[in-house]
Design a protein around this motif. Structure first.
Motif, PDB file in Angstrom:
ATOM      1  N   ALA A   1       0.814  -1.219   0.000  1.00  0.00           N
ATOM      2  CA  ALA A   1       0.000   0.000   0.000  1.00  0.00           C
ATOM      3  C   ALA A   1       0.844   1.263   0.000  1.00  0.00           C
ATOM      4  N   HIS A   2       2.098   1.165   0.446  1.00  0.00           N
ATOM      5  CA  HIS A   2       2.981   2.343   0.474  1.00  0.00           C
ATOM      6  C   HIS A   2       3.568   2.650  -0.905  1.00  0.00           C
ATOM      7  N   PHE A   3       3.339   1.765  -1.867  1.00  0.00           N
ATOM      8  CA  PHE A   3       3.908   1.943  -3.208  1.00  0.00           C
ATOM      9  C   PHE A   3       2.781   1.810  -4.235  1.00  0.00           C
ATOM     10  N   PRO A   4       1.923   2.840  -4.303  1.00  0.00           N
ATOM     11  CA  PRO A   4       0.698   2.736  -5.127  1.00  0.00           C
ATOM     12  C   PRO A   4       0.968   2.631  -6.613  1.00  0.00           C
ATOM     13  N   ASP A   5       2.170   3.025  -7.069  1.00  0.00           N
ATOM     14  CA  ASP A   5       2.440   2.963  -8.506  1.00  0.00           C
ATOM     15  C   ASP A   5       2.975   1.602  -8.952  1.00  0.00           C
ATOM     16  N   GLY A   6       3.129   0.671  -8.014  1.00  0.00           N
ATOM     17  CA  GLY A   6       3.496  -0.682  -8.411  1.00  0.00           C
ATOM     18  C   GLY A   6       4.731  -1.223  -7.733  1.00  0.00           C
ATOM     19  N   GLN A   7       4.958  -2.511  -7.966  1.00  0.00           N
ATOM     20  CA  GLN A   7       6.107  -3.209  -7.399  1.00  0.00           C
ATOM     21  C   GLN A   7       6.785  -4.003  -8.515  1.00  0.00           C
ATOM     22  N   LEU A   8       8.072  -3.768  -8.677  1.00  0.00           N
ATOM     23  CA  LEU A   8       8.869  -4.466  -9.685  1.00  0.00           C
ATOM     24  C   LEU A   8       9.741  -5.508  -8.999  1.00  0.00           C
ATOM     25  N   TYR A   9       9.989  -6.612  -9.695  1.00  0.00           N
ATOM     26  CA  TYR A   9      10.819  -7.686  -9.131  1.00  0.00           C
ATOM     27  C   TYR A   9      11.658  -8.293 -10.246  1.00  0.00           C
ATOM     28  N   VAL A  10      12.915  -8.562  -9.919  1.00  0.00           N
ATOM     29  CA  VAL A  10      13.759  -9.286 -10.874  1.00  0.00           C
ATOM     30  C   VAL A  10      14.689 -10.210 -10.092  1.00  0.00           C
ATOM     31  N   ASP A  11      14.775 -11.450 -10.545  1.00  0.00           N
ATOM     32  CA  ASP A  11      15.710 -12.425  -9.975  1.00  0.00           C
ATOM     33  C   ASP A  11      17.028 -12.297 -10.736  1.00  0.00           C
ATOM     34  N   LEU A  12      18.042 -11.748 -10.067  1.00  0.00           N
ATOM     35  CA  LEU A  12      19.327 -11.513 -10.725  1.00  0.00           C
ATOM     36  C   LEU A  12      20.193 -12.773 -10.816  1.00  0.00           C
TER      37      LEU A  12
ATOM     38  N   LEU B   1      16.142   5.227 -19.978  1.00  0.00           N
ATOM     39  CA  LEU B   1      14.695   5.134 -20.181  1.00  0.00           C
ATOM     40  C   LEU B   1      14.007   4.600 -18.926  1.00  0.00           C
ATOM     41  N   TYR B   2      14.624   3.622 -18.297  1.00  0.00           N
ATOM     42  CA  TYR B   2      14.092   3.036 -17.051  1.00  0.00           C
ATOM     43  C   TYR B   2      13.945   4.113 -15.977  1.00  0.00           C
ATOM     44  N   ARG B   3      14.978   4.933 -15.801  1.00  0.00           N
ATOM     45  CA  ARG B   3      14.909   5.990 -14.792  1.00  0.00           C
ATOM     46  C   ARG B   3      13.863   7.041 -15.166  1.00  0.00           C
ATOM     47  N   THR B   4      13.735   7.321 -16.454  1.00  0.00           N
ATOM     48  CA  THR B   4      12.749   8.297 -16.909  1.00  0.00           C
ATOM     49  C   THR B   4      11.336   7.825 -16.619  1.00  0.00           C
ATOM     50  N   VAL B   5      11.063   6.548 -16.918  1.00  0.00           N
ATOM     51  CA  VAL B   5       9.718   6.008 -16.700  1.00  0.00           C
ATOM     52  C   VAL B   5       9.373   5.986 -15.210  1.00  0.00           C
ATOM     53  N   LEU B   6      10.397   5.750 -14.362  1.00  0.00           N
ATOM     54  CA  LEU B   6      10.156   5.709 -12.915  1.00  0.00           C
ATOM     55  C   LEU B   6      10.007   7.100 -12.301  1.00  0.00           C
ATOM     56  N   ALA B   7      10.444   8.143 -12.996  1.00  0.00           N
ATOM     57  CA  ALA B   7      10.427   9.500 -12.446  1.00  0.00           C
ATOM     58  C   ALA B   7       9.004   9.894 -12.040  1.00  0.00           C
ATOM     59  N   GLY B   8       8.883  10.440 -10.843  1.00  0.00           N
ATOM     60  CA  GLY B   8       7.587  10.900 -10.374  1.00  0.00           C
ATOM     61  C   GLY B   8       6.700   9.816  -9.802  1.00  0.00           C
ATOM     62  N   LYS B   9       7.201   8.579  -9.743  1.00  0.00           N
ATOM     63  CA  LYS B   9       6.388   7.465  -9.248  1.00  0.00           C
ATOM     64  C   LYS B   9       6.845   7.037  -7.854  1.00  0.00           C
ATOM     65  N   ARG B  10       5.941   6.394  -7.162  1.00  0.00           N
ATOM     66  CA  ARG B  10       6.260   5.776  -5.865  1.00  0.00           C
ATOM     67  C   ARG B  10       6.146   4.270  -6.051  1.00  0.00           C
ATOM     68  N   MET B  11       7.285   3.660  -6.329  1.00  0.00           N
ATOM     69  CA  MET B  11       7.319   2.231  -6.640  1.00  0.00           C
ATOM     70  C   MET B  11       8.343   1.528  -5.765  1.00  0.00           C
ATOM     71  N   LEU B  12       8.133   0.231  -5.586  1.00  0.00           N
ATOM     72  CA  LEU B  12       9.088  -0.623  -4.891  1.00  0.00           C
ATOM     73  C   LEU B  12       9.782  -1.493  -5.934  1.00  0.00           C
ATOM     74  N   VAL B  13      11.109  -1.532  -5.872  1.00  0.00           N
ATOM     75  CA  VAL B  13      11.899  -2.363  -6.780  1.00  0.00           C
ATOM     76  C   VAL B  13      12.647  -3.390  -5.928  1.00  0.00           C
ATOM     77  N   VAL B  14      12.378  -4.679  -6.171  1.00  0.00           N
ATOM     78  CA  VAL B  14      13.058  -5.758  -5.450  1.00  0.00           C
ATOM     79  C   VAL B  14      14.048  -6.413  -6.408  1.00  0.00           C
ATOM     80  N   LEU B  15      15.328  -6.330  -6.057  1.00  0.00           N
ATOM     81  CA  LEU B  15      16.402  -6.926  -6.857  1.00  0.00           C
ATOM     82  C   LEU B  15      16.949  -8.107  -6.062  1.00  0.00           C
ATOM     83  N   ASP B  16      16.534  -9.293  -6.442  1.00  0.00           N
ATOM     84  CA  ASP B  16      16.785 -10.490  -5.635  1.00  0.00           C
ATOM     85  C   ASP B  16      18.052 -11.214  -6.083  1.00  0.00           C
ATOM     86  N   ASP B  17      18.853 -11.643  -5.100  1.00  0.00           N
ATOM     87  CA  ASP B  17      20.017 -12.506  -5.329  1.00  0.00           C
ATOM     88  C   ASP B  17      21.068 -11.825  -6.209  1.00  0.00           C
ATOM     89  N   ALA B  18      21.513 -10.661  -5.772  1.00  0.00           N
ATOM     90  CA  ALA B  18      22.557  -9.936  -6.510  1.00  0.00           C
ATOM     91  C   ALA B  18      23.927 -10.529  -6.199  1.00  0.00           C
TER      92      ALA B  18
END
Length: 751
Positions: free
Chosen positions: A339-350, A390-407
């Protein structure tokens, strides 16, 4: 340019900047009755207080002199500088005398101690932080140092709240109301523009639009403000209004100055015509995998993550050893915090430590993330830098959570970090990723194994509380055999679920083999097979660190000091320290207390298996070096405790054995206290290796410590071991048997 009327921003909302209208701002207000210092406000009409009392300075020249002194609070202002501020065009013939006269008058108003006469001039006795102009500059500097964080916005708001109108308002001084005032107004507007940018980055365009419009109309020729107005209106979906505003500005510039709008404004106009600023209608990405069923414990870790992201933290690295439950924790927390990240949650298994050798590069991870945010595949650039931009541009102005797993390392992560302060990033890794902590300001949360209560709760959630309650002792044994490692407990729980009629005692009995063979915790899935999971951390080590990890299995434990490790590995202390850093960063060893290291029993079993499968002669040499390290250090320590002790001096140390150099009785006592458990295990190791003379010598030396501590139980155990070793070694230990006999007699007679 306008008159510089202020726009303060308390709590992120616009105001007229009245924070200093009747009292000093923030923590310097007159309500603090204990503070009787001088406070001067210049960002608007001049105002001055002493404590809670406002002081009326009515004379224009006295007001000008006070302003000139306040701008250099706690620093010297020369007579010439004061004269120039008072009479810029027509200085008096005797300016020093005239300045002295006005200083005397100002002292009568402010108090006799308010202005000090110093070498070369005068000094106002005021804290620079109590002069709003100086405080404004300090807050801007602190904001710049906090760039990209929530603290930057808060400090800008505090700085802007100091403004009440045109700086030096009402002062008849061209030196103050000229270039100095213009420069201050420019600094304020730049701060306002940065504050707007931060608000837009946080997605607050709807909150900002009215204020940005008011600011732009108040400064009709300041193009950077108008560019922000067009952007804000566009993001609010008010394209037609934005285009009308652009035309209004274009005509104003042409009529007043005969110029066209700046290239930046023209590009913003074109993007409005193309409808590029309208908010995207792509679905909100929800890429989080399913949370782990039966998740237990880690309440403290979840609460700490809550606190971190409620504060200024943008990046959190969750690290820990293999199988400790990093991903399970992060997914559990991320689902709870959606709920704290209304613009979405991203996940990637590294896949930094995945079954395959190839980790997922940022180049390969970016397309999936961009596609999830609505970017058409054909619009994703081929080059990595362009993808990241482009990734940073698209995220600009958003409240999103990014989970980068197993770096695997920090470099794998950097291009996946948003540039926007409104987004949060959680990275999991078996490495500490210290460079992210140093360069990106990431917070580090290191997970240890579960507590016994958390481990019991995990089993209860998987098996049911009734089942584990049938045999609490067997449950506790399973927990310890699994080293309280979540993955191992989950494997055992899975087997128990598949065998519902098997009692807990039978499961514990089967698991006891784990002390010698990790195959007991094997599964058909390489992602959860215990040996395979640990191997992926070991395989990532450089050769020298891998060798030290294998040799750690030689040491009998439960922990080991850095000096003993140097002898064990046959290396110098600086080399061992560097290799330990590598193992610590990989979480293959832990620092139990300062300068003492250990690993949990499953890692010990794994290291022991590697040692057995390796060079047996190297393994044997490491055993001998370890025993000799303790033999020689114990002999030195015992003589420091009792110089008259009857001990058997050991032969010269073998090659690469580096005993510890204890200097006095205090160091000897501290060493024995830290190594007591280790010493008993080393003596048993020497017995198992057939080094019976070493056993006798060690036992005699450790007995000195037991005598000092009154440890009769330990002394008896040593005597039994030493007598057994002396009996096995024949004539070589005759002297040892005699000394043991004398030691026993001394014990009974209370020597």
């Amino acid at each position: 340019m306008s008159d510089g009327r202020g726009t303060a921003h308390a709590g992120g909302r616009p105001s007229d900047g009245s924070a200093l209208g009747s009292a000093p701002a923030a923590d310097h207000g007159p309500e603090n009755l204990e503070d009787h210092g001088l406070r001067v406000a210049l960002l608007g009409p001049l105002q001055v207080w002493r404590g809670s009392t406002a002081i009326d300075v009515s004379s224009n020249r006295l007001r000008t002199m006070l302003a000139a002194l306040a701008l250099s609070a706690s620093n010297t202002v020369t007579v010439e500088q004061l004269a120039f501020a008072l009479w810029p065009d027509d200085p008096p013939a005797h300016q020093r005398r005239s300045v002295q006269t006005y200083v005397s008058r100002l002292r009568r108003v402010l108090g006799p101690a308010a202005i000090r006469t110093v070498r070369g001039g005068y000094r106002l006795d005021a804290d620079p932080d109590d002069v709003d102009v100086l405080r404004f500059h300090r807050l801007l500097a602190r904001a710049a140092a906090s760039r990209g964080t929530r603290a930057e916005r808060e400090r800008l708001e505090e700085a802007l709240a100091l403004w009440r109108g045109a700086p030096f308002g009402g002062l008849p001084s061209s030196t103050l109301c000229g270039p100095k005032a213009v420069r201050l107004v420019e600094q304020r507007l730049s701060a306002v523009e940065r504050w707007i940018d931060l608000g837009l980055a946080e997605g607050r365009h709807n909150e900002l639009v009215a204020e940005v419009q008011e600011l732009a109309l108040r400064h009709p020729l300041r193009e950077p403000l108008w560019e922000r107005l067009l952007l804000t209106l566009g993001r609010c979906g008010r394209q037609a209004e934005a285009l009308a505003m652009y035309e209004r500005l274009r005509h104003r510039l042409a009529d007043d100055l005969g110029v066209d709008p700046s290239p930046e404004l023209q590009r913003r106009h074109l993007s409005l015509l193309a409808d590029e600023e309208r908010p995207a209608t792509s679905p909100t990405p929800c890429m989080l995998p399913v949370a782990v069923a039966g998740f237990a414990g880690r309440d403290d870790a979840c609460e700490r993550m809550d606190r971190l992201f409620d504060g200024d933290t943008r990046i959190c690295v969750v690290s820990g050893t293999a199988g400790v439950g990093k991903t399970a924790l992060v997914l559990h927390w991320a689902h709870r915090a959606r709920a704290h990240f209304p613009d979405g949650q991203l996940y990637v298994d590294l896949r930094g430590f995945g079954p395959s050798a190839a980790a997922t590069s940022s180049h390969d991870a970016l397309p999936a993330l961009l596609t999830a945010m609505g970017v058409p595949p054909q619009a994703i650039p081929a080059e990595t830098r362009a993808r990241a931009a482009l990734y940073r541009t698209v995220l600009a102005g958003k409240r999103m959570l990014v989970v980068l797993d197993d770096a695997r390392d920090a470099e794998q992560v950097r291009r996946l970090l948003p540039g926007d302060a409104g987004c949060a990033v959680v990275v999991t890794s078996r490495q500490g990723l210290s460079s992210l902590v140093a360069s990106e300001g990431a917070a580090l949360l290191t997970l240890d194994v579960l507590t016994r209560e958390e481990a019991r709760d995990l089993l209860a959630r998987r098996l049911g509380r009734e089942r584990i309650a049938t045999d609490p002792a067997a449950t506790d044994e399973i927990i310890e055999l699994c080293a309280r490692l979540p993955l191992a407990l989950a494997i055992v729980a899975g087997r128990a679920v598949a065998r519902p009629l098997s009692p807990m005692a039978a499961l514990a009995a089967d698991l006891r083999r784990v002390r010698d063979d990790l195959g007991v915790l094997a599964t058909k899935d390489s992602l959860t097979d215990m040996r395979a999971v640990l191997a992926r951390s070991y395989d990532a080590l450089p050769p020298d660190a891998a060798r030290l990890f294998r040799l750690l299995a030689v040491h009998p434990g439960p922990d080991v000091g850095e000096a003993a490790l140097a002898s064990l590995a046959g290396l110098h202390a600086p080399q061992v320290s560097e290799l330990l850093d590598t193992l610590l960063d990989a979480h293959l060893v832990g620092e139990t207390v300062p300068s003492r290291f250990s690993f949990h029993e499953l890692l010990r079993t794994y290291a022991r298996g590697l040692a057995r499968a390796g060079d047996t002669s190297a393994h044997r040499r490491a055993v001998l070096r370890t025993i000799e390290h303790y033999l020689h250090t114990t002999y030195r320590a015992a003589l420091l405790l009792d110089p008259a002790a009857q001990l058997i001096a050991p032969d010269a140390p073998a090659a690469k054995v580096r005993p510890e150099h204890l200097r006095d009785r205090g160091q000897a006592q501290a060493w024995f206290r830290a190594e007591r458990v280790v010493l008993f295990r080393v003596i048993r190791l020497a017995m198992a290796e057939g080094l019976h003379p070493h056993v006798v010598r060690l036992a005699l030396a450790v007995t000195v410590w037991c005598d000092l501590e009154g440890d009769e139980q330990g002394k008896t155990a040593l005597e039994i071991l030493a007598l057994e070793a002396a009996g096995r070694s024949g004539d070589h230990a005759a002297r040892g048997r005699r000394q043991l006999h004398e030691s026993g007699q001394a014990r009974h007679t209370g020597r």
